[in-house]
Design a protein around this motif. Structure first.
Motif, PDB file in Angstrom:
ATOM      1  N   PHE A 257       0.822  -1.208   0.000  1.00  0.00           N
ATOM      2  CA  PHE A 257       0.000   0.000   0.000  1.00  0.00           C
ATOM      3  C   PHE A 257       0.854   1.255   0.000  1.00  0.00           C
ATOM      4  O   PHE A 257       1.701   1.431   0.889  1.00  0.00           O
ATOM      5  N   PRO A 258       0.647   2.156  -0.985  1.00  0.00           N
ATOM      6  CA  PRO A 258      -0.247   2.063  -2.150  1.00  0.00           C
ATOM      7  C   PRO A 258       0.470   1.421  -3.338  1.00  0.00           C
ATOM      8  O   PRO A 258       1.671   1.194  -3.303  1.00  0.00           O
ATOM      9  N   SER A 259      -0.274   1.172  -4.389  1.00  0.00           N
ATOM     10  CA  SER A 259       0.276   0.551  -5.593  1.00  0.00           C
ATOM     11  C   SER A 259       1.208   1.499  -6.342  1.00  0.00           C
ATOM     12  O   SER A 259       0.804   2.597  -6.733  1.00  0.00           O
ATOM     13  N   GLY A 260       2.458   1.068  -6.532  1.00  0.00           N
ATOM     14  CA  GLY A 260       3.421   1.880  -7.273  1.00  0.00           C
ATOM     15  C   GLY A 260       3.065   1.997  -8.744  1.00  0.00           C
ATOM     16  O   GLY A 260       3.258   3.054  -9.359  1.00  0.00           O
ATOM     17  N   HIS A 261       2.551   0.905  -9.321  1.00  0.00           N
ATOM     18  CA  HIS A 261       2.137   0.949 -10.729  1.00  0.00           C
ATOM     19  C   HIS A 261       0.963   1.924 -10.919  1.00  0.00           C
ATOM     20  O   HIS A 261       0.908   2.648 -11.918  1.00  0.00           O
ATOM     21  N   SER A 262       0.031   1.920  -9.973  1.00  0.00           N
ATOM     22  CA  SER A 262      -1.104   2.846 -10.056  1.00  0.00           C
ATOM     23  C   SER A 262      -0.630   4.287  -9.923  1.00  0.00           C
ATOM     24  O   SER A 262      -1.127   5.187 -10.606  1.00  0.00           O
ATOM     25  N   THR A 263       0.352   4.506  -9.051  1.00  0.00           N
ATOM     26  CA  THR A 263       0.931   5.835  -8.884  1.00  0.00           C
ATOM     27  C   THR A 263       1.616   6.283 -10.165  1.00  0.00           C
ATOM     28  O   THR A 263       1.423   7.421 -10.626  1.00  0.00           O
ATOM     29  N   GLY A 264       2.437   5.399 -10.761  1.00  0.00           N
ATOM     30  CA  GLY A 264       3.135   5.736 -11.995  1.00  0.00           C
ATOM     31  C   GLY A 264       2.186   6.006 -13.148  1.00  0.00           C
ATOM     32  O   GLY A 264       2.351   6.984 -13.898  1.00  0.00           O
ATOM     33  N   ALA A 265       1.169   5.149 -13.299  1.00  0.00           N
ATOM     34  CA  ALA A 265       0.211   5.325 -14.395  1.00  0.00           C
ATOM     35  C   ALA A 265      -0.586   6.610 -14.235  1.00  0.00           C
ATOM     36  O   ALA A 265      -0.856   7.310 -15.217  1.00  0.00           O
ATOM     37  N   THR A 266      -0.970   6.933 -12.994  1.00  0.00           N
ATOM     38  CA  THR A 266      -1.721   8.172 -12.764  1.00  0.00           C
ATOM     39  C   THR A 266      -0.847   9.387 -13.050  1.00  0.00           C
ATOM     40  O   THR A 266      -1.328  10.405 -13.561  1.00  0.00           O
ATOM     41  N   SER A 267       0.445   9.287 -12.701  1.00  0.00           N
ATOM     42  CA  SER A 267       1.371  10.381 -13.002  1.00  0.00           C
ATOM     43  C   SER A 267       1.396  10.669 -14.497  1.00  0.00           C
ATOM     44  O   SER A 267       1.336  11.833 -14.917  1.00  0.00           O
ATOM     45  N   ILE A 268       1.493   9.591 -15.300  1.00  0.00           N
ATOM     46  CA  ILE A 268       1.612   9.751 -16.752  1.00  0.00           C
ATOM     47  C   ILE A 268       0.277  10.133 -17.382  1.00  0.00           C
ATOM     48  O   ILE A 268       0.141  11.192 -18.010  1.00  0.00           O
ATOM     49  N   PHE A 269      -0.716   9.271 -17.217  1.00  0.00           N
ATOM     50  CA  PHE A 269      -1.975   9.458 -17.939  1.00  0.00           C
ATOM     51  C   PHE A 269      -2.859  10.524 -17.284  1.00  0.00           C
ATOM     52  O   PHE A 269      -3.534  11.291 -17.980  1.00  0.00           O
ATOM     53  N   GLY A 270      -2.842  10.584 -15.955  1.00  0.00           N
ATOM     54  CA  GLY A 270      -3.540  11.670 -15.279  1.00  0.00           C
ATOM     55  C   GLY A 270      -2.870  12.999 -15.557  1.00  0.00           C
ATOM     56  O   GLY A 270      -3.535  14.020 -15.729  1.00  0.00           O
ATOM     57  N   GLY A 271      -1.530  12.991 -15.614  1.00  0.00           N
ATOM     58  CA  GLY A 271      -0.782  14.200 -15.940  1.00  0.00           C
ATOM     59  C   GLY A 271      -1.068  14.681 -17.348  1.00  0.00           C
ATOM     60  O   GLY A 271      -1.124  15.897 -17.600  1.00  0.00           O
ATOM     61  N   LEU A 272      -1.239  13.748 -18.279  1.00  0.00           N
ATOM     62  CA  LEU A 272      -1.580  14.123 -19.653  1.00  0.00           C
ATOM     63  C   LEU A 272      -2.925  14.834 -19.715  1.00  0.00           C
ATOM     64  O   LEU A 272      -3.088  15.842 -20.407  1.00  0.00           O
ATOM     65  N   ILE A 273      -3.888  14.305 -18.974  1.00  0.00           N
ATOM     66  CA  ILE A 273      -5.231  14.889 -19.012  1.00  0.00           C
ATOM     67  C   ILE A 273      -5.270  16.242 -18.305  1.00  0.00           C
ATOM     68  O   ILE A 273      -5.795  17.224 -18.836  1.00  0.00           O
ATOM     69  N   LEU A 274      -4.708  16.310 -17.110  1.00  0.00           N
ATOM     70  CA  LEU A 274      -4.808  17.526 -16.299  1.00  0.00           C
ATOM     71  C   LEU A 274      -3.716  18.543 -16.595  1.00  0.00           C
ATOM     72  O   LEU A 274      -3.823  19.702 -16.198  1.00  0.00           O
ATOM     73  N   GLY A 275      -2.656  18.124 -17.290  1.00  0.00           N
ATOM     74  CA  GLY A 275      -1.565  19.036 -17.576  1.00  0.00           C
ATOM     75  C   GLY A 275      -1.572  19.613 -18.972  1.00  0.00           C
ATOM     76  O   GLY A 275      -0.861  20.578 -19.247  1.00  0.00           O
ATOM     77  N   SER A 276      -2.376  19.047 -19.867  1.00  0.00           N
ATOM     78  CA  SER A 276      -2.415  19.524 -21.251  1.00  0.00           C
ATOM     79  C   SER A 276      -3.250  20.786 -21.368  1.00  0.00           C
ATOM     80  O   SER A 276      -4.340  20.877 -20.790  1.00  0.00           O
ATOM     81  N   ARG A 277      -2.742  21.746 -22.127  1.00  0.00           N
ATOM     82  CA  ARG A 277      -3.504  22.967 -22.365  1.00  0.00           C
ATOM     83  C   ARG A 277      -4.677  22.702 -23.294  1.00  0.00           C
ATOM     84  O   ARG A 277      -5.781  23.166 -23.081  1.00  0.00           O
ATOM     85  N   GLN A 278      -4.404  21.973 -24.374  1.00  0.00           N
ATOM     86  CA  GLN A 278      -5.443  21.652 -25.341  1.00  0.00           C
ATOM     87  C   GLN A 278      -5.942  20.246 -25.065  1.00  0.00           C
ATOM     88  O   GLN A 278      -5.289  19.268 -25.403  1.00  0.00           O
ATOM     89  N   LYS A 279      -7.106  20.136 -24.438  1.00  0.00           N
ATOM     90  CA  LYS A 279      -7.636  18.831 -24.035  1.00  0.00           C
ATOM     91  C   LYS A 279      -8.611  18.320 -25.092  1.00  0.00           C
ATOM     92  O   LYS A 279      -9.786  18.687 -25.093  1.00  0.00           O
ATOM     93  N   SER A 280      -8.125  17.469 -25.987  1.00  0.00           N
ATOM     94  CA  SER A 280      -8.985  16.888 -27.000  1.00  0.00           C
ATOM     95  C   SER A 280      -9.736  15.704 -26.419  1.00  0.00           C
ATOM     96  O   SER A 280      -9.293  15.081 -25.438  1.00  0.00           O
ATOM     97  N   LEU A 281     -10.866  15.382 -27.025  1.00  0.00           N
ATOM     98  CA  LEU A 281     -11.662  14.244 -26.574  1.00  0.00           C
ATOM     99  C   LEU A 281     -10.872  12.948 -26.716  1.00  0.00           C
ATOM    100  O   LEU A 281     -10.944  12.064 -25.855  1.00  0.00           O
TER     101      LEU A 281
END
Length: 375
Positions: A156-180
């Motif tokens: 606890f907690p999952s390192g893979h879940s942390t890494g994936a959220t960093s990458i894919f969550g970061g892409l969604i919340l960090g991108s200026r132009q959020k395409s569908l």
């Protein structure tokens, strides 16, 4: 497409609260408070209720998935063993390379910092809660294939879940132009990686949930930090972040060394769970954290490569060079640390070198090379 440094500093990070006004601030702050509250709740439960011998809801869920794996004749094992690697350290860094050097250095820099901070945070939480892996709690849980190989450290907690959220969550919340397409693609990959940890039986639902929630909270904090960096004396602020990383890393190392850890021995007296081995991954997280802060400062001094101002050919060439450099760092340089340094220093140096060389030194060198060619 060329984006000037002026535009990068005056638009406001991600085009959010600075442009959205007070309502944007309120939404972001409310979301952050909710995420932090949920994290604290589940951390408390994981250190008390979830550790009780009578609590088996999470293990029953994993057993139900295991029964499905057997019923389906392991038909989806290869798929989820493949998907789960998108949350692993090396593959995450490769994705970061493609974003940073091939797509957007601004966005890549943001996600690199999130990833580095998150890895440090994950190690700190793991060694605080000290939750045993599912198969340690119940020997009937049998992860398929080599799923247990990458499942190092506490649960606890999952390192893979942390890494994936960093990458894919970061892409969604960090991108200026959020395409569908970006939101759907990154969101789907994140969900699949999170579920893969449960499907493979290497993490409980609460492990995955806190990996997700804690990293989402960190992303919101990092957005605030990057907006803070866009105003005033940027150099002094980056020095502040670097000094904070050294102080927090030192305090974390002291905490790791003096904290007590639960041990578990087998019938023959051998250690089933050896805290000494589990601590090492958290030292690598310290290296990532300091490396991220150091790279941010280093690039500020020397002003390196920016994908936004590079041609398609330059982006492709720089990505290929970055992949080669990262391979040399992980496969050639990192093993040398084990031979030259004590284990804790070796793991710290390994984490530091991966981030600082790839996203600190290399961008500066690549930027100088491209400037000479164009000049």
């Amino acid at each position: 497409m060329n984006i000037s440094k002026e535009n990068l500093t005056t638009e406001g990070f991600s085009g959010t609260p600075q442009n959205a006004g007070r309502s944007g601030h309120r939404v972001e702050n409310t979301a952050l408070l909710i995420l932090v509250a949920l994290c604290l709740l589940f951390i408390g439960l994981s250190m008390t209720v979830f550790k009780g011998t009578d609590f088996r809801a999470d293990l029953d869920y994993l057993m139900a998935i295991q029964n499905f794996r057997e019923f389906s004749h392991q038909a989806f094992n290869k798929f989820f063993l493949f998907i789960t690697d998108f949350g692993a350290g090396k593959l995450c860094c490769l994705i970061l390379i493609f974003i940073y050097f091939g797509f957007s250095t601004r966005l890549g820099n943001f996600i690199v910092q999130v990833y580095a901070y998150a890895d440090f945070m994950n190690g700190l939480l793991k060694l605080t809660v000290c939750a045993f892996r599912p198969w340690v709690r119940d020997e009937l849980i049998l992860p398929p294939g080599d799923a247990k190989v990458a499942a190092t450290g506490y649960s606890f907690p999952s390192g893979h879940s942390t890494g994936a959220t960093s990458i894919f969550g970061g892409l969604i919340l960090g991108s200026r132009q959020k395409s569908l397409a970006l939101i759907i693609g990154a969101g789907l990959m994140l969900i699949l990686v999170l579920f893969s940890r449960n499907y493979l039986g290497v993490h409980t639902p609460q492990d995955v949930l806190i990996g997700l929630l804690s990293t989402l909270a960190l992303i919101l904090v990092m957005r605030k930090i990057f907006r803070w960096l866009e105003t005033g004396n940027q150099l002094s602020k980056k020095w502040i972040l670097f000094v904070i990383s050294l102080v927090l890393s030192t305090l974390a190392a002291v905490y790791y060394e003096f904290k007590s850890y639960p041990q578990l021995t087998g019938a023959d007296g051998s250690l089933i769970v050896d805290p000494a081995k589990l601590i090492l991954d958290s030292y690598k997280g310290i290296g990532y954290y300091i490396g991220g802060a150091a790279s941010l400062l280093f690039v500020h001094y020397f002003r390196g490569y920016e994908a936004e101002n590079a041609t398609a050919e330059q982006r492709i060439g720089t990505v290929l060079i970055a992949l080669i450099v990262y391979y040399l760092v992980t496969m050639v340089l990192s093993p040398q640390f084990i031979h030259m340094l004590p284990a804790r220093f070796a793991y710290t140096a390994e984490g530091f070198s991966r981030i600082f060389i790839t996203f600190g030194i290399l961008p500066v060198v690549a930027g100088r090379m491209l400037a000479k060619k164009s000049g």
